[in-house]
Design an enzyme around this catalytic site. Structure first.
Site, PDB file in Angstrom:
ATOM      1  N   GLY A 166       0.647  -1.398  -0.086  1.00 51.43           N
ATOM      2  CA  GLY A 166       0.004  -0.008  -0.221  1.00 51.43           C
ATOM      3  C   GLY A 166       0.770   1.123   0.086  1.00 51.43           C
ATOM      4  O   GLY A 166       1.961   1.275   0.157  1.00 51.43           O
ATOM      5  N   GLY A 167       0.223   2.380  -0.038  1.00 53.71           N
ATOM      6  CA  GLY A 167       0.789   3.576  -0.190  1.00 53.71           C
ATOM      7  C   GLY A 167       1.143   4.048  -1.575  1.00 53.71           C
ATOM      8  O   GLY A 167       1.456   3.341  -2.495  1.00 53.71           O
ATOM      9  N   VAL A 214       4.387   6.619  -3.932  1.00 51.90           N
ATOM     10  CA  VAL A 214       5.927   6.533  -4.291  1.00 51.90           C
ATOM     11  C   VAL A 214       6.468   6.816  -3.205  1.00 51.90           C
ATOM     12  O   VAL A 214       6.176   7.738  -2.530  1.00 51.90           O
ATOM     13  CB  VAL A 214       5.887   7.174  -5.713  1.00 51.90           C
ATOM     14  CG1 VAL A 214       5.710   8.811  -5.436  1.00 51.90           C
ATOM     15  CG2 VAL A 214       7.280   7.037  -6.321  1.00 51.90           C
ATOM     16  N   TYR A 254      11.021   6.809  -2.162  1.00 50.50           N
ATOM     17  CA  TYR A 254      12.505   6.579  -2.394  1.00 50.50           C
ATOM     18  C   TYR A 254      13.106   5.721  -1.410  1.00 50.50           C
ATOM     19  O   TYR A 254      13.084   6.210  -0.137  1.00 50.50           O
ATOM     20  CB  TYR A 254      13.237   7.998  -2.832  1.00 50.50           C
ATOM     21  CG  TYR A 254      14.814   7.873  -2.795  1.00 50.50           C
ATOM     22  CD1 TYR A 254      15.532   8.288  -1.503  1.00 50.50           C
ATOM     23  CD2 TYR A 254      15.422   7.436  -3.907  1.00 50.50           C
ATOM     24  CE1 TYR A 254      16.857   8.159  -1.628  1.00 50.50           C
ATOM     25  CE2 TYR A 254      16.738   7.395  -4.117  1.00 50.50           C
ATOM     26  CZ  TYR A 254      17.517   7.668  -2.849  1.00 50.50           C
ATOM     27  OH  TYR A 254      18.966   7.441  -2.905  1.00 50.50           O
ATOM     28  N   ALA A 259       8.654   6.488   6.349  1.00 50.04           N
ATOM     29  CA  ALA A 259       7.211   6.222   5.363  1.00 50.04           C
ATOM     30  C   ALA A 259       7.189   4.704   5.734  1.00 50.04           C
ATOM     31  O   ALA A 259       7.949   4.016   5.999  1.00 50.04           O
ATOM     32  CB  ALA A 259       7.632   6.321   4.211  1.00 50.04           C
ATOM     33  N   GLY A 265       4.682   1.516   4.390  1.00 59.27           N
ATOM     34  CA  GLY A 265       3.562   0.858   3.333  1.00 59.27           C
ATOM     35  C   GLY A 265       3.743  -0.701   3.516  1.00 59.27           C
ATOM     36  O   GLY A 265       4.623  -1.383   3.382  1.00 59.27           O
ATOM     37  N   LEU A 279       8.638  -0.498   6.837  1.00 61.39           N
ATOM     38  CA  LEU A 279       9.068   0.944   7.196  1.00 61.39           C
ATOM     39  C   LEU A 279      10.362   1.162   6.704  1.00 61.39           C
ATOM     40  O   LEU A 279      11.131   0.479   6.473  1.00 61.39           O
ATOM     41  CB  LEU A 279       8.664   1.272   8.316  1.00 61.39           C
ATOM     42  CG  LEU A 279       9.858   0.705   9.529  1.00 61.39           C
ATOM     43  CD1 LEU A 279      10.730   1.810   9.651  1.00 61.39           C
ATOM     44  CD2 LEU A 279       8.997   0.751  10.906  1.00 61.39           C
ATOM     45  N   CYS A 299       5.093   9.943  -1.416  1.00 60.85           N
ATOM     46  CA  CYS A 299       3.822   9.346  -0.612  1.00 60.85           C
ATOM     47  C   CYS A 299       2.613  10.192  -1.183  1.00 60.85           C
ATOM     48  O   CYS A 299       1.438  10.290  -0.616  1.00 60.85           O
ATOM     49  CB  CYS A 299       3.847   9.586   0.931  1.00 60.85           C
ATOM     50  SG  CYS A 299       5.341   8.644   1.377  1.00 60.85           S
TER      51      CYS A 299
END
Lengths: 155, 308
Positions: B130-131, B133, B135, B197, B199, B211, B228
């Site tokens: 999930g989530g 884009v 880097y 971040a 996902g 994460l 995101c």
């Protein structure tokens, strides 16, 4: 038993309140249910599949539904697609085996239908059944309601 | 153990610099220098046996994304087979860094890329997490927990909050950085900067992906994307937050003499510790299976034992 203690210890240690909802989710009488929270409506040799009100409630706002190709084979218990909500994408598993004959393309633009109308407009795929006997292993509405209550009570 | 040198004086509150234009909470305190390295001890549950978590810890290695992705999927496949036989006894945690790469989630739109995908500055992977884009690159610690939520809490929201909690505690307990959650914006925030971040993907209650925490990451590649999918906030790193606030200190003596490597070491140690506490697991370090990686990709590994 031990796993329940671990989970409740962890939750209370974290003192995190969850979005856990104890209110009664809708369960329709004429459908069959899988323990992974998908429903199936059988009409002759074809079946419509979606996720239950209980499932959509626990997921939160669905932002994306990954649909299979028409013609793809599905097997009971196997994953055929996915739903994404809140940074988490979850598998959707098929309650029946067969061939996908139709997918709900509307969900590509309106994934929220899964939340708003999980049993009607939020249907996900239609399947041509290959083995009607499999339906016997699914739960009816009453059993499913009880299953949901027990699952929620554990956490 | 590396200890951060912090001057001995009582807690002071440091307010963000005045040119912090995007800060929506000008009086929020988000860095407090305390007089000693803070530790929080867990509530004792000595009588309970904790669930085992096999840890493949290669936090100093930068691993190609494809290799780690395929490794996760193979572990998930094994776990599902064990569940079928009712033999799923432990969770898994992978910790590593990645070579520079962009990754997209299931619903990600290419509109959040500021470049043509056919001419991308780094590799781009569309994944099943999930989530939006993001880097990944050197200096960013990645945790891929592969946990069976049936042994924790069968609630995706809980799991996401728990991952956030791990990072929030790392930042607070190790760096005295006050980080927080923002409702509707999963991740870990300091001011208007996202430091971590998150996902995930869940399959039969087995989680994977996880994460990414910016420690000493070069944040420039984030400028090539809308991270995101959030346009009006920034991405930050632990190094950046510490540097901003140490330089603001009116006392002048609070200099952090830490190399990037030390910062990554300290963060890694804290991540493992806080993960164990939040998820109530006991880490069991395992050697990395060599067949999971191409020859020569991980030259610093000393072992080539297989997982048992």
């Amino acid at each position: 038993m031990a796993s329940r203690l671990w989970a409740s210890r962890a939750a209370s240690y974290l003192r995190i309140s969850t979005t856990f909802n104890r209110s009664f989710s809708t369960v329709l009488k004429d459908l069959k249910y899988a323990d992974s929270h998908e429903w199936v409506k059988v009409e002759g040799s074809s079946a419509t599949v979606g996720i239950t009100d209980h499932a959509q409630d626990h997921l939160g706002d669905v932002v994306y539904v990954e649909l299979p190709e028409v013609g793809a084979a599905v097997t009971q218990g196997g994953s055929f697609g996915a739903v994404e909500s809140v940074k988490a994408t979850s598998d959707i598993n098929s309650p029946v085996s067969g061939k996908v004959v139709e997918v709900n393309e509307v969900l590509s633009d309106s994934p929220g239908l899964v939340n708003g109308s999980p049993y009607e407009n939020g249907w996900i795929i239609k399947v041509e059944l290959s083995n009607a006997d499999e339906l016997k292993s699914l739960m009816d509405a009453d059993k499913y309601s009880k299953f949901c209550e027990e699952e929620d009570a554990k956490h | 153990m590396i200890v951060v040198t912090i001057p001995k004086f009582t807690s002071i509150q440091i307010y963000p610099p005045r040119n912090h234009t995007k800060d929506r909470h000008p009086r929020r305190t988000y860095l407090v220098l305390s007089s000693e390295f803070s530790h929080s001890e867990p509530t004792s549950i000595a009588h309970e046996a904790k669930r085992r978590c096999d840890c493949f810890d290669i936090y100093k290695e930068t691993v190609p994304y494809a290799e780690a992705w395929s490794w996760q999927k193979s572990i998930v496949k094994e776990r599902k087979a064990l569940i079928e036989q009712d033999e799923d006894c432990s969770d898994t945690l992978i910790i590593l860094q990645h070579h520079p790469v962009y990754t997209l989630g299931t619903a990600s739109t290419e509109k959040n890329l500021n470049f043509d995908i056919s001419d991308a500055p780094y590799g781009v992977y569309r994944t099943e997490r999930g989530g939006e884009v993001t880097y990944h690159g050197p200096g960013q610690l990645i945790m891929y927990p592969i946990v069976n939520l049936r042994y924790h809490k069968m609630d995706l929201h809980w799991y996401l909050r728990a991952l956030e909690e791990v990072v929030i505690r790392v930042l607070s307990n190790t760096f005295s950085i006050k980080a927080f959650r923002l409702e509707g914006l999963t991740g870990v925030w300091v001011g208007d900067q996202k430091l971590a971040a998150i996902g995930i993907r869940v399959s039969r209650w087995i989680t994977y992906h996880g994460l990414a925490l910016n420690v000493t990451t070069d944040l420039t590649p984030f400028q090539e994307i809308v991270p995101c999918g959030i346009r009006d906030r920034r991405v930050g790193s632990i190094k950046g937050v510490l540097r901003d606030h140490v330089s603001c200190d009116e006392y002048g003596k609070a200099k952090m003499h830490l190399s990037d490597e030390q910062l990554v070491d300290i963060t890694h140690k804290s991540l493992v510790k806080e993960f164990c506490k939040v998820f109530q697991v006991e880490i069991c370090h395992r050697p990395i299976p060599m067949q999971m990686f191409s020859q020569g990709k991980l030259p610093t590994l000393a072992t080539n034992e297989n997982i048992s």
